[in-house]
Scaffold this motif. Structure first.
Motif, PDB file in Angstrom:
ATOM      1  N   LYS A 235      37.854  48.838  47.744  1.00 14.02           N
ATOM      2  CA  LYS A 235      38.489  49.264  46.495  1.00 14.02           C
ATOM      3  C   LYS A 235      38.440  48.171  45.434  1.00 14.02           C
ATOM      4  O   LYS A 235      38.062  48.401  44.289  1.00 14.02           O
ATOM      5  CB  LYS A 235      39.957  49.665  46.757  1.00 14.02           C
ATOM      6  CG  LYS A 235      40.123  50.709  47.829  1.00 14.02           C
ATOM      7  CD  LYS A 235      41.588  51.049  48.085  1.00 14.02           C
ATOM      8  CE  LYS A 235      42.463  49.888  48.556  1.00 14.02           C
ATOM      9  NZ  LYS A 235      42.081  49.349  49.885  1.00 14.02           N
ATOM     10  N   THR A 236      38.851  46.949  45.813  1.00 14.84           N
ATOM     11  CA  THR A 236      38.840  45.836  44.857  1.00 14.84           C
ATOM     12  C   THR A 236      37.421  45.544  44.389  1.00 14.84           C
ATOM     13  O   THR A 236      37.180  45.344  43.192  1.00 14.84           O
ATOM     14  CB  THR A 236      39.455  44.572  45.503  1.00 14.84           C
ATOM     15  OG1 THR A 236      40.844  44.822  45.753  1.00 14.84           O
ATOM     16  CG2 THR A 236      39.328  43.355  44.603  1.00 14.84           C
ATOM     17  N   THR A 237      36.484  45.539  45.323  1.00 15.83           N
ATOM     18  CA  THR A 237      35.091  45.262  44.954  1.00 15.83           C
ATOM     19  C   THR A 237      34.592  46.317  43.961  1.00 15.83           C
ATOM     20  O   THR A 237      33.952  45.982  42.956  1.00 15.83           O
ATOM     21  CB  THR A 237      34.201  45.238  46.215  1.00 15.83           C
ATOM     22  OG1 THR A 237      34.755  44.288  47.136  1.00 15.83           O
ATOM     23  CG2 THR A 237      32.785  44.828  45.882  1.00 15.83           C
TER      24      THR A 237
ATOM     25  N   LEU B  77      43.395  48.357  37.141  1.00 10.88           N
ATOM     26  CA  LEU B  77      44.574  47.738  37.742  1.00 10.88           C
ATOM     27  C   LEU B  77      44.381  47.665  39.259  1.00 10.88           C
ATOM     28  O   LEU B  77      44.203  48.695  39.912  1.00 10.88           O
ATOM     29  CB  LEU B  77      45.839  48.534  37.423  1.00 10.88           C
ATOM     30  CG  LEU B  77      46.169  48.719  35.936  1.00 10.88           C
ATOM     31  CD1 LEU B  77      45.704  50.085  35.438  1.00 10.88           C
ATOM     32  CD2 LEU B  77      47.665  48.568  35.681  1.00 10.88           C
ATOM     33  N   ASP B  78      44.400  46.450  39.786  1.00  4.70           N
ATOM     34  CA  ASP B  78      44.188  46.271  41.224  1.00  4.70           C
ATOM     35  C   ASP B  78      45.518  46.058  41.936  1.00  4.70           C
ATOM     36  O   ASP B  78      46.079  44.962  41.906  1.00  4.70           O
ATOM     37  CB  ASP B  78      43.256  45.079  41.478  1.00  4.70           C
ATOM     38  CG  ASP B  78      42.820  45.007  42.939  1.00  4.70           C
ATOM     39  OD1 ASP B  78      43.120  45.951  43.711  1.00  4.70           O
ATOM     40  OD2 ASP B  78      42.169  44.012  43.308  1.00  4.70           O
ATOM     41  N   GLU B  79      46.013  47.097  42.568  1.00  6.62           N
ATOM     42  CA  GLU B  79      47.299  47.041  43.276  1.00  6.62           C
ATOM     43  C   GLU B  79      48.339  46.259  42.469  1.00  6.62           C
ATOM     44  O   GLU B  79      48.841  45.222  42.928  1.00  6.62           O
ATOM     45  CB  GLU B  79      47.127  46.403  44.661  1.00  6.62           C
ATOM     46  CG  GLU B  79      46.244  47.220  45.581  1.00  6.62           C
ATOM     47  CD  GLU B  79      46.375  46.804  47.029  1.00  6.62           C
ATOM     48  OE1 GLU B  79      47.514  46.549  47.472  1.00  6.62           O
ATOM     49  OE2 GLU B  79      45.348  46.717  47.715  1.00  6.62           O
ATOM     50  N   PRO B  80      48.665  46.761  41.289  1.00  5.64           N
ATOM     51  CA  PRO B  80      49.514  45.982  40.382  1.00  5.64           C
ATOM     52  C   PRO B  80      50.922  45.695  40.904  1.00  5.64           C
ATOM     53  O   PRO B  80      51.580  44.794  40.390  1.00  5.64           O
ATOM     54  CB  PRO B  80      49.580  46.851  39.115  1.00  5.64           C
ATOM     55  CG  PRO B  80      49.219  48.231  39.569  1.00  5.64           C
ATOM     56  CD  PRO B  80      48.256  48.053  40.706  1.00  5.64           C
TER      57      PRO B  80
HETATM   58 MG   LIG Z   1      41.918  45.066  47.425  1.00 10.97          MG
END
Ligand SMILES: [Mg+2]
Ligand SMILES: Nc1ncnc2c1ncn2[C@@H]1O[C@H](COP(=O)(O)OP(=O)(O)O)[C@@H](O)[C@H]1O
Length: 272
Positions: free
Chosen positions: A45-47, A176-179
């Motif tokens: 997901k982050t990538t 937004l990455d797991e804000p």
């Molecule tokens: Mg991640």
């Protein structure tokens, strides 16, 4: 009103050494849409999010921002010519990012942090940058903390500064990455409330989240990833209410087990 996606991924792939962590991701984000990415840890997901603004260089497929190819001079597989840093900056200009760990500079005041991207891009005078930064801080309810240093703020306040910094550049889409995942539980709501109000203002967002009820309420489109692939994608009513794949059912089960009523997150509908 253009029907061109703001962000479009076409068969995007990415490897770290021998490990292929994204295996052909297709995704279109239209103006005003809120897309949530969910999935187990390590699913990519982050990538995927970082490839959307070329913080991470993808190596297969294409990322298009408002119809412009991001990162490379041509389509196809890498090795291919990376675009100039100047062109990359230009193409990604409408995109801003909110990080899981806030990524604030400890030696700079809150105002300095929020103004930094504007000052660094040299597109604004220092006075204009500070004016925009203050307006962004007002938007997240933290104008009174402009002169404070990040370490003196709570985690929730620090993340609201992170959101203000992302807003100050006047983005057309926010990633937004797991804000809220680095926050103590009682600080989560103040951050979700800011995100909800951005949604109400029509901000386009792509958000990685483990806040399933929030994702169910706020999203137009939900994408479930596992092992670098999209396993299931569709409206939240489908993903959370009429799940098609056994793998997503299994992933959501602990969340349903925790909820008193599985239907509860969907009853109110829409962003509010
Ligand atoms: Mg991640
Ligand atoms: N900089 C990196 N170098 C090597 N492997 C990485 C790097 N970043 C992520 N990975 C690996 O890529 C996979 C996907 O990671 P990530 O995108 O962070 O997943 P998620 O955000 O869904 O937890 C994981 O196996 C992770 O270990």
């Amino acid at each position: 009103m253009s029907s061109l996606p703001i962000v479009q991924l076409r068969a995007v792939g990415k490897s770290y050494g021998a490990q292929r962590v994204l295996k052909g991701i297709d995704l279109s984000v239209m103006r005003g849409e809120i897309v949530s990415l969910i999935g187990p840890s390590g699913s990519g997901k982050t990538t995927a999010l970082r490839c959307m603004n070329f913080l991470e260089a993808y190596d297969e497929g294409e990322v298009w921002i408002k119809g412009q190819l991001l990162g490379y001079r041509s389509k196809g597989r890498t090795p291919r010519d990376r675009d100039s840093e100047r062109s990359i900056a230009e193409v990604r200009r409408p995109v801003s990012m909110v990080f899981q760990q806030f990524n604030l500079w400890p030696h700079m005041s809150v105002l300095g942090n929020v103004a930094a991207p504007l000052v660094l891009s040299k597109k604004a005078s220092k006075a204009d940058a500070h004016r925009s930064a203050l307006a962004a801080l007002e938007r997240v309810g933290l104008a009174q903390k402009a002169d404070a240093y990040p370490a003196t703020l709570s985690g929730g306040q620090q993340q609201r500064v992170g959101i203000a910094r992302a807003l100050a550049i006047e983005p057309e889409v926010m990633l937004l990455d797991e804000p809220t995942s680095a926050l103590d539980p009682e600080l989560v709501e103040e951050v979700l409330s800011v995100i909800r109000s951005l949604a109400q203002d029509g901000m386009t967002m792509v958000m990685v989240t483990h806040e399933m009820s929030f994702a169910a309420k706020i999203s137009n489109h939900v994408v479930f990833m596992e092992a670098g692939q999209i396993v299931e994608a569709g409206p939240p009513e489908q993903l959370f209410g009429n799940t098609r794949t056994p793998r997503l059912q299994q992933f959501l089960k602990p969340w349903f087990d925790r909820s008193l009523s599985p239907a509860a997150p969907l009853q109110s509908g829409g962003a509010q």
